[in-house]
Design an enzyme around this catalytic site. Structure first.
Site, PDB file in Angstrom:
ATOM      1  N   LYS A 286     -43.166  21.040 -59.498  1.00  0.00           N
ATOM      2  CA  LYS A 286     -42.834  19.591 -60.041  1.00  0.00           C
ATOM      3  C   LYS A 286     -41.173  20.329 -60.548  1.00  0.00           C
ATOM      4  CE  LYS A 286     -47.600  18.349 -61.236  1.00  0.00           C
ATOM      5  NZ  LYS A 286     -47.608  17.620 -60.903  1.00  0.00           N
TER       6      LYS A 286
ATOM      7  N   GLU B  76     -43.314  16.457 -52.471  1.00  0.00           N
ATOM      8  CA  GLU B  76     -44.424  15.167 -53.099  1.00  0.00           C
ATOM      9  C   GLU B  76     -43.651  13.389 -53.441  1.00  0.00           C
ATOM     10  OE1 GLU B  76     -47.501  16.333 -54.249  1.00  0.00           O
ATOM     11  OE2 GLU B  76     -48.028  18.366 -53.360  1.00  0.00           O
TER      12      GLU B  76
ATOM     13  N   LYS C 223     -56.616  13.774 -53.576  1.00  0.00           N
ATOM     14  CA  LYS C 223     -57.018  13.652 -54.403  1.00  0.00           C
ATOM     15  C   LYS C 223     -58.203  12.973 -54.648  1.00  0.00           C
ATOM     16  CE  LYS C 223     -52.300  15.181 -57.069  1.00  0.00           C
ATOM     17  NZ  LYS C 223     -51.581  14.184 -57.931  1.00  0.00           N
TER      18      LYS C 223
END
Length: 360
Positions: free
Chosen positions: A168, A224, A273
């Site tokens: 991240k 992403e 998700k």
């Protein structure tokens, strides 16, 4: 179990405690509320199906202060309804009964009813993950934080033999993030370690192209959501000109016109998700549309407990995924539900010799 029958629904609430301060672009998480949905046939009360409704803070469409009340009312409304306990019937009936605006509730109910339909054994449908204990490759997740904390995580993931690492980014100085990624790449080539990054929309539109160039130099597999969701035209231009593949994540949340979005943006990949997208049926439709357009995809858990993680793992297996998935969140909590899920050498497995803790 295929008989159309009236069922009893209830839920159990648990607050999960993170093992560390989990940094995201939307803030730091220390706890996570989950709601385990319980369903049974009063004529056979010893067989129980379990699902999980766990809206994600500041991201799920159904993250709201009155969520517990909404969940209770929703379950009460289902008590007089007959369900045919077959996969297709369950998924189609819940799409009608549960609004799209309550995606985590729909996902939890899908999981609970599918579990019940197979005898309450935590099996949702035929899949090699559960049936023959076939492992699923997953990425090792590096959480946001200070440089030393992130470096410590990187070293641990490499020690644990992950061959796909996802970091991240967007929380610390970009140069420090490049340095951390360079640390991995200096030791392992792209053929040895696949590197993914997740910006969670943190890049400004004006400097996103330059940052993508810097990341491409490090043989990054994909990024992403480089810019904030919602600007389809800007994202389309970025996807057309990008030097490394872009994967849409937050961009998919709340979207009903799946084909319109995919055709408008034409991304290289999408991230799925189920908790955020409206459940199993919606996720299957995203996969079908993506594959028709040669768009890559992989599945990611949204910080669920092991009940939700088990469901997503079985779905990924049933859809015959071949690349690493984002299913490594089971060890995030001090008080997660004990389960047969275990991670070894960069894969998640279902170990039938281990027992499920009773969700109470």
């Amino acid at each position: 179990m295929t008989v159309s029958t009236k069922l009893q629904f209830s839920f159990v609430k648990r607050t999960l405690d993170f093992r560390f301060e989990a940094g995201t672009s939307r803030g730091v998480l220390t706890t996570r509320q989950v709601f385990w949905i319980k369903v049974l046939d009063p004529k056979c009360p010893e067989v129980i199906g379990w699902g999980e409704a766990a809206p994600l803070v500041k991201l799920s469409p159904d993250h709201r202060k009155d969520f517990e009340e909404i969940l209770r009312k929703t379950l009460d409304s289902l008590s007089g309804i007959c369900f045919e306990l077959k996969e297709k019937s369950i998924l189609e009936q819940l799409r009608v009964l549960i609004p799209f605006e309550l995606p985590s509730i729909r996902f939890g109910l899908e999981t609970a009813l599918l579990d019940l339909s197979w005898g309450g054994k935590k099996r949702l449908f035929p899949n090699r993950f559960y049936d023959v204990q076939e492992g699923i490759s997953i990425n090792g997740l590096i959480w946001m934080g200070g440089r030393d904390f992130m470096l410590e995580q990187i070293d641990q993931k490499l020690k644990d033999r992950f061959d796909c690492i996802k970091m991240k980014i967007g929380a610390i100085d970009f140069e420090q993030e490049i340095e951390l990624l360079s640390y991995i790449r200096s030791r392992f080539s792209k053929d040895q370690i696949t590197l993914r990054v997740d910006a969670n929309g943190a890049f400004a539109l004006e400097n996103a192209p330059e940052k993508l160039e810097r990341l491409a130099d490090l043989d990054i597999h994909s990024i992403e959501q480089p810019i904030r969701a919602g600007d389809w035209e800007a994202m389309r231009k970025l996807c057309q000109a990008t030097p490394l593949p872009i994967a849409l994540d937050e961009e998919l949340i709340g979207v009903t016109e799946k084909e319109t979005l995919l055709d408008a943006i034409q991304p290289q990949h999408i991230i799925l998700k189920p908790t955020l997208l409206g459940g199993i049926l919606e996720t299957k439709e995203w996969v079908k549309l993506a594959e028709e357009r040669n768009i890559g995809w992989w599945m990611t858990s949204a910080l669920e407990s092991n009940i939700g993680l088990n469901a997503i793992s079985q779905l990924a297996s049933a859809l015959k995924t071949t690349i690493p998935q984002g299913l490594g969140t089971g060890k995030l909590y001090n008080n997660n539900l004990d389960s047969p899920l275990e991670i070894k050498a960069g894969k998640i497995f279902y170990n039938p010799e281990m027992d499920w803790e009773d969700p109470v």
